[in-house]
Design a protein around this motif. Structure first.
Motif, PDB file in Angstrom:
ATOM      1  N   GLY A  80     -38.565   4.178  20.719  1.00 38.55           N
ATOM      2  CA  GLY A  80     -37.845   5.436  21.286  1.00 38.55           C
ATOM      3  C   GLY A  80     -36.514   5.393  21.447  1.00 38.55           C
ATOM      4  O   GLY A  80     -35.727   6.263  21.250  1.00 38.55           O
ATOM      5  N   SER A 132     -35.742  13.812  21.726  1.00 41.70           N
ATOM      6  CA  SER A 132     -36.835  13.480  22.475  1.00 41.70           C
ATOM      7  C   SER A 132     -38.358  13.808  22.066  1.00 41.70           C
ATOM      8  O   SER A 132     -39.175  13.117  21.912  1.00 41.70           O
ATOM      9  N   HIS A 171     -40.888  11.540  19.977  1.00 45.68           N
ATOM     10  CA  HIS A 171     -42.362  11.453  20.740  1.00 45.68           C
ATOM     11  C   HIS A 171     -43.428  11.837  19.605  1.00 45.68           C
ATOM     12  O   HIS A 171     -44.442  11.501  19.627  1.00 45.68           O
ATOM     13  N   GLU A 213     -44.189   9.351  17.378  1.00 47.77           N
ATOM     14  CA  GLU A 213     -44.724   8.159  18.075  1.00 47.77           C
ATOM     15  C   GLU A 213     -46.190   8.258  18.136  1.00 47.77           C
ATOM     16  O   GLU A 213     -46.791   7.467  18.323  1.00 47.77           O
ATOM     17  N   ALA A 241     -45.595  12.043  31.607  1.00 43.12           N
ATOM     18  CA  ALA A 241     -44.553  12.534  30.341  1.00 43.12           C
ATOM     19  C   ALA A 241     -44.880  13.989  29.896  1.00 43.12           C
ATOM     20  O   ALA A 241     -43.642  14.662  29.505  1.00 43.12           O
ATOM     21  N   ASP A 244     -39.763   7.897  30.117  1.00 44.94           N
ATOM     22  CA  ASP A 244     -39.833   7.733  28.771  1.00 44.94           C
ATOM     23  C   ASP A 244     -39.541   9.387  28.219  1.00 44.94           C
ATOM     24  O   ASP A 244     -38.839   9.162  27.254  1.00 44.94           O
ATOM     25  N   ALA A 245     -40.127  10.457  28.480  1.00 39.08           N
ATOM     26  CA  ALA A 245     -40.153  11.538  27.910  1.00 39.08           C
ATOM     27  C   ALA A 245     -38.650  12.149  28.578  1.00 39.08           C
ATOM     28  O   ALA A 245     -38.065  12.965  27.541  1.00 39.08           O
ATOM     29  N   TRP A 300     -40.511   3.823  28.076  1.00 45.75           N
ATOM     30  CA  TRP A 300     -41.814   3.282  28.359  1.00 45.75           C
ATOM     31  C   TRP A 300     -41.767   1.903  28.203  1.00 45.75           C
ATOM     32  O   TRP A 300     -42.412   1.254  29.182  1.00 45.75           O
ATOM     33  N   GLU A 304     -49.206   3.306  24.747  1.00 48.48           N
ATOM     34  CA  GLU A 304     -47.881   4.384  24.557  1.00 48.48           C
ATOM     35  C   GLU A 304     -48.420   5.599  23.973  1.00 48.48           C
ATOM     36  O   GLU A 304     -48.001   6.710  23.819  1.00 48.48           O
ATOM     37  N   SER A 333     -47.218   9.459  24.285  1.00 46.10           N
ATOM     38  CA  SER A 333     -46.563  10.023  23.490  1.00 46.10           C
ATOM     39  C   SER A 333     -47.163  11.573  23.187  1.00 46.10           C
ATOM     40  O   SER A 333     -46.721  12.560  23.068  1.00 46.10           O
ATOM     41  N   ALA A 371     -46.333  13.594  26.180  1.00 49.31           N
ATOM     42  CA  ALA A 371     -44.878  14.211  25.914  1.00 49.31           C
ATOM     43  C   ALA A 371     -44.727  15.217  24.795  1.00 49.31           C
ATOM     44  O   ALA A 371     -44.151  16.161  25.156  1.00 49.31           O
ATOM     45  N   THR A 372     -45.445  15.144  24.074  1.00 47.97           N
ATOM     46  CA  THR A 372     -45.372  15.885  22.861  1.00 47.97           C
ATOM     47  C   THR A 372     -46.072  17.266  23.227  1.00 47.97           C
ATOM     48  O   THR A 372     -45.431  18.420  22.869  1.00 47.97           O
TER      49      THR A 372
END
Length: 263
Positions: free
Chosen positions: A26, A44, A48, A51, A84, A148-149, A155, A182, A186, A189-190
């Protein structure tokens, strides 16, 4: 087409490092997109989404090589995914750049500690050690997922470095478990980014695919490689990577973005 090939190569090497050290996909990919002129939130979101595929491939590969603790994956990854998602929703509306230098400074200190500890040959070999408590893993996963997000990466540096510092498991198992968890982060976050940045994701979907393809190819290679690295060396490399990546991040945050890719 040349830009997509460059992104695929970046995705390959970023995942090779991430799958071997438990971090950097990331951070590396997002940094490239920022230098290309993409807005932080959009960068980002793109990373993500890619990811989701690369972490799925990485998790499967690490599981095959026996590098995964599924209890820790779920206890760490589920709260991380929720955090996230919240962070991604927030990032779609505000900037989190003010907190980045502080986070980077903390991680540099953690990285220096890891380099010092593993340079003295300190690595756990007793697999009967007491397991991490659930509240500890939930808190760590939540912090790692949010960072992370909101920062486009973090992360691995947050969770891998902390679990390495505690030292209750082999380094290869920590890296494999963090990589597998993760996927949940991911995905969360997405889901958050899709709500606020759908148009940006669609516009740059070819970039997502390029990063994903490169990362998916590297995932099994990294999982195989980590099973053959000396644990003391691996711990030292993780610490060094944390220091280098976060110093570079600080420089990126204070410099003007330069367009490296044709958007």
């Amino acid at each position: 087409m040349r830009a997509l090939i460059v992104l695929a190569v970046i995705g390959f090497f970023a995942q090779l490092v991430d799958g071997s050290l438990g971090m950097a996909y990331g951070v590396t990919s997002t940094s490239l997109l920022l230098l290309a002129g993409i807005a932080p939130a959009s960068a980002s979101a793109i990373v993500h989404l890619s990811e989701v595929g690369t972490t799925l491939a990485s998790g499967a590969a690490h599981w095959k090589f026996g590098n995964v603790d599924w209890r820790v994956v779920l206890t760490l990854g589920l709260p991380g995914g929720i955090a996230a998602c919240v962070a991604a929703t927030v990032l779609s509306r505000i900037s989190m750049e003010a907190a980045a230098p502080v986070t980077s400074a903390i991680l540099v200190a953690v990285g220096c500690n890891l380099v010092w500890r593993f340079s003295r040959g300190r690595v756990r070999r007793d697999h009967t050690a007491r397991a991490h408590s659930t509240p500890f893993l939930v808190a760590l996963g939540s912090l790692g997922g949010f960072v992370d997000a909101s920062g486009g990466g973090g992360w691995g540096p947050v969770t891998t470095s902390t679990l390495m510092a505690v030292g209750r498991e082999e380094p290869r198992r920590i890296v494999g478990t963090v990589n597998t968890a993760e996927f949940l982060v991911s995905f969360g976050a997405t889901a958050g980014f899709v709500v606020g940045l759908w148009d940006d994701i669609v516009t740059h979907f070819s970039w997502v695919v390029a990063l994903l393809v490169g990362g998916a190819i590297a995932a099994p290679i990294a999982a195989w490689l980590i099973s053959r690295i000396n644990p003391v060396l691996l711990g030292g490399l993780v610490g060094t990577a944390i220091v280098v990546l976060n110093i570079d991040l600080s420089l990126i945050h204070i410099s003007e973005p330069t367009r490296l890719l044709s958007i």
